[in-house]
Design a protein around this motif. Structure first.
Motif, mmCIF file in Angstrom:
data_model
loop_
_atom_site.group_PDB
_atom_site.id
_atom_site.type_symbol
_atom_site.label_atom_id
_atom_site.label_comp_id
_atom_site.label_asym_id
_atom_site.label_seq_id
_atom_site.Cartn_x
_atom_site.Cartn_y
_atom_site.Cartn_z
ATOM 1 N N LYS A 181 55.089 64.841 102.852
ATOM 2 C CA LYS A 181 54.069 65.567 102.091
ATOM 3 C C LYS A 181 52.688 65.030 102.414
ATOM 4 O O LYS A 181 52.513 63.882 102.823
ATOM 5 C CB LYS A 181 54.314 65.438 100.580
ATOM 6 C CG LYS A 181 55.513 66.210 100.091
ATOM 7 C CD LYS A 181 55.276 67.685 100.229
ATOM 8 C CE LYS A 181 56.412 68.497 99.685
ATOM 9 N NZ LYS A 181 56.173 69.918 99.742
ATOM 10 N N ASN A 182 51.675 65.865 102.206
ATOM 11 C CA ASN A 182 50.284 65.499 102.417
ATOM 12 C C ASN A 182 49.770 64.799 101.160
ATOM 13 O O ASN A 182 49.877 65.334 100.055
ATOM 14 C CB ASN A 182 49.479 66.768 102.710
ATOM 15 C CG ASN A 182 48.032 66.487 103.012
ATOM 16 O OD1 ASN A 182 47.398 65.648 102.380
ATOM 17 N ND2 ASN A 182 47.508 67.205 103.989
ATOM 18 N N PHE A 183 49.196 63.618 101.329
ATOM 19 C CA PHE A 183 48.716 62.813 100.203
ATOM 20 C C PHE A 183 47.697 63.583 99.354
ATOM 21 O O PHE A 183 47.743 63.547 98.128
ATOM 22 C CB PHE A 183 48.099 61.511 100.731
ATOM 23 C CG PHE A 183 47.675 60.551 99.664
ATOM 24 C CD1 PHE A 183 48.605 59.712 99.066
ATOM 25 C CD2 PHE A 183 46.349 60.480 99.248
ATOM 26 C CE1 PHE A 183 48.220 58.812 98.080
ATOM 27 C CE2 PHE A 183 45.959 59.586 98.262
ATOM 28 C CZ PHE A 183 46.904 58.751 97.676
ATOM 29 N N ASP A 184 46.768 64.278 100.010
ATOM 30 C CA ASP A 184 45.735 65.020 99.275
ATOM 31 C C ASP A 184 46.330 66.177 98.474
ATOM 32 O O ASP A 184 45.877 66.474 97.371
ATOM 33 C CB ASP A 184 44.659 65.531 100.233
ATOM 34 C CG ASP A 184 43.863 64.387 100.858
ATOM 35 O OD1 ASP A 184 43.677 63.363 100.166
ATOM 36 O OD2 ASP A 184 43.442 64.517 102.022
ATOM 37 N N GLU A 185 47.332 66.843 99.028
ATOM 38 C CA GLU A 185 47.979 67.954 98.303
ATOM 39 C C GLU A 185 48.688 67.454 97.055
ATOM 40 O O GLU A 185 48.709 68.138 96.031
ATOM 41 C CB GLU A 185 48.995 68.661 99.195
ATOM 42 C CG GLU A 185 48.402 69.568 100.235
ATOM 43 C CD GLU A 185 49.470 70.198 101.121
ATOM 44 O OE1 GLU A 185 50.668 70.099 100.786
ATOM 45 O OE2 GLU A 185 49.093 70.779 102.144
ATOM 46 N N LEU A 186 49.289 66.272 97.132
ATOM 47 C CA LEU A 186 50.031 65.733 95.992
ATOM 48 C C LEU A 186 49.119 65.352 94.825
ATOM 49 O O LEU A 186 49.603 65.134 93.721
ATOM 50 C CB LEU A 186 50.860 64.524 96.422
ATOM 51 C CG LEU A 186 52.025 64.815 97.355
ATOM 52 C CD1 LEU A 186 52.724 63.523 97.743
ATOM 53 C CD2 LEU A 186 52.996 65.780 96.720
ATOM 54 N N GLN A 187 47.826 65.271 95.059
ATOM 55 C CA GLN A 187 46.901 64.931 93.987
ATOM 56 C C GLN A 187 46.567 66.133 93.111
ATOM 57 O O GLN A 187 46.020 65.966 92.030
ATOM 58 C CB GLN A 187 45.621 64.320 94.559
ATOM 59 C CG GLN A 187 45.863 62.955 95.165
ATOM 60 C CD GLN A 187 44.608 62.341 95.742
ATOM 61 O OE1 GLN A 187 43.754 63.026 96.287
ATOM 62 N NE2 GLN A 187 44.499 61.024 95.623
ATOM 63 N N THR A 188 46.899 67.339 93.547
ATOM 64 C CA THR A 188 46.604 68.542 92.759
ATOM 65 C C THR A 188 47.825 68.903 91.891
ATOM 66 O O THR A 188 48.964 68.595 92.250
ATOM 67 C CB THR A 188 46.294 69.740 93.676
ATOM 68 O OG1 THR A 188 47.478 70.090 94.407
ATOM 69 C CG2 THR A 188 45.158 69.425 94.640
ATOM 70 N N PRO A 189 47.600 69.553 90.761
ATOM 71 C CA PRO A 189 48.731 69.996 89.924
ATOM 72 C C PRO A 189 49.663 70.950 90.677
ATOM 73 O O PRO A 189 50.882 70.881 90.525
ATOM 74 C CB PRO A 189 48.063 70.704 88.744
ATOM 75 C CG PRO A 189 46.681 70.146 88.676
ATOM 76 C CD PRO A 189 46.314 69.806 90.098
ATOM 77 N N GLU A 190 49.086 71.804 91.508
ATOM 78 C CA GLU A 190 49.908 72.744 92.274
ATOM 79 C C GLU A 190 50.790 71.993 93.267
ATOM 80 O O GLU A 190 51.947 72.359 93.493
ATOM 81 C CB GLU A 190 49.026 73.759 93.032
ATOM 82 C CG GLU A 190 48.225 74.679 92.153
ATOM 83 C CD GLU A 190 46.921 74.062 91.633
ATOM 84 O OE1 GLU A 190 46.468 73.019 92.175
ATOM 85 O OE2 GLU A 190 46.364 74.613 90.671
ATOM 86 N N GLY A 191 50.233 70.950 93.881
ATOM 87 C CA GLY A 191 51.000 70.144 94.833
ATOM 88 C C GLY A 191 52.165 69.439 94.163
ATOM 89 O O GLY A 191 53.263 69.354 94.719
ATOM 90 N N LYS A 192 51.939 68.944 92.952
ATOM 91 C CA LYS A 192 53.019 68.283 92.204
ATOM 92 C C LYS A 192 54.099 69.283 91.809
ATOM 93 O O LYS A 192 55.293 68.981 91.881
ATOM 94 C CB LYS A 192 52.450 67.581 90.978
ATOM 95 C CG LYS A 192 51.606 66.380 91.328
ATOM 96 C CD LYS A 192 50.968 65.762 90.101
ATOM 97 C CE LYS A 192 50.052 64.636 90.542
ATOM 98 N NZ LYS A 192 48.822 64.573 89.825
#
Length: 185
Positions: free
Chosen positions: A127-138
């Motif tokens: 997974k992309n670290f920056d994407e995981l910081q967003t609620p949608e990414g989680k």
């Protein structure tokens, strides 16, 4: 002569008393009518606002299955994943708990936990670290994790069923993946 006026006064007093009794009875009648209307209106309003009663199923319809109580399986130890972002080391620590309802699934989860953990580590590390910081990414990570776990469990349940065709293997699944702790730095 003195008695004639006294009778007239008695007749007038009786008429006043009768009028007062009529007024009192009329006021009591109106009060009872108002109370009756109020209670009746309340009952009608409650019936109109209440949800409809559950219909009984027809004889040919099966009753709706009741939902079994939730069972939680905490995956220990926590997952720790490292990322390299712009030349810097970043970390993710996640505590994951699985929600399911079939008690027979616990032994299958315990047996295949190394494969499940491997699948989740591979998913998390891709997974992309920056994407995981967003609620949608989680939320997407939760959905992807659920797919990984369900796919692995289905594969293992199918293999178990194929190895002993006479034995009935219930197909139990994990309903949700819950992140009980999710720390990124």
């Amino acid at each position: 002569m003195a008695q004639a006026p006294k009778k007239a006064n008695d007749a007038g007093a009786d008429a006043d008393a009768t009028k007062k009794k009529k007024k009192l009875l009329l006021m009591i009648g109106v009060a009872v009518a108002l109370v009756t209307l109020s209670v009746g209106g309340t009952v009608i309003a409650l019936k109109m606002l209440s949800p409809p009663a559950a219909e009984t199923p027809a004889a040919d319809e099966a009753p709706a299955p009741t939902l079994a109580p939730a069972i939680y399986f905490e995956m220990t130890p926590n997952f720790t994943i490292n990322f390299t972002v712009n030349g810097r080391q970043r970390y993710l620590q996640a505590a994951i708990t699985l929600l399911y309802r079939d008690p027979a699934l616990e032994s299958l989860l315990t047996l295949h936990m190394p494969a499940i953990r491997n699948g989740l580590v591979m998913l998390l590390s891709n997974k992309n670290f920056d994407e995981l910081q967003t609620p949608e990414g989680k939320e997407q990570l939760k959905a992807d994790s659920l797919v990984v776990i369900q796919t692995l469990l289905k594969k293992e349940q199918d293999a178990l069923a194929a190895s002993d065709p006479e034995k009935e293997v219930p197909l139990a699944t994990v309903e949700q993946v819950l992140f009980t702790n999710f720390v990124m730095q």
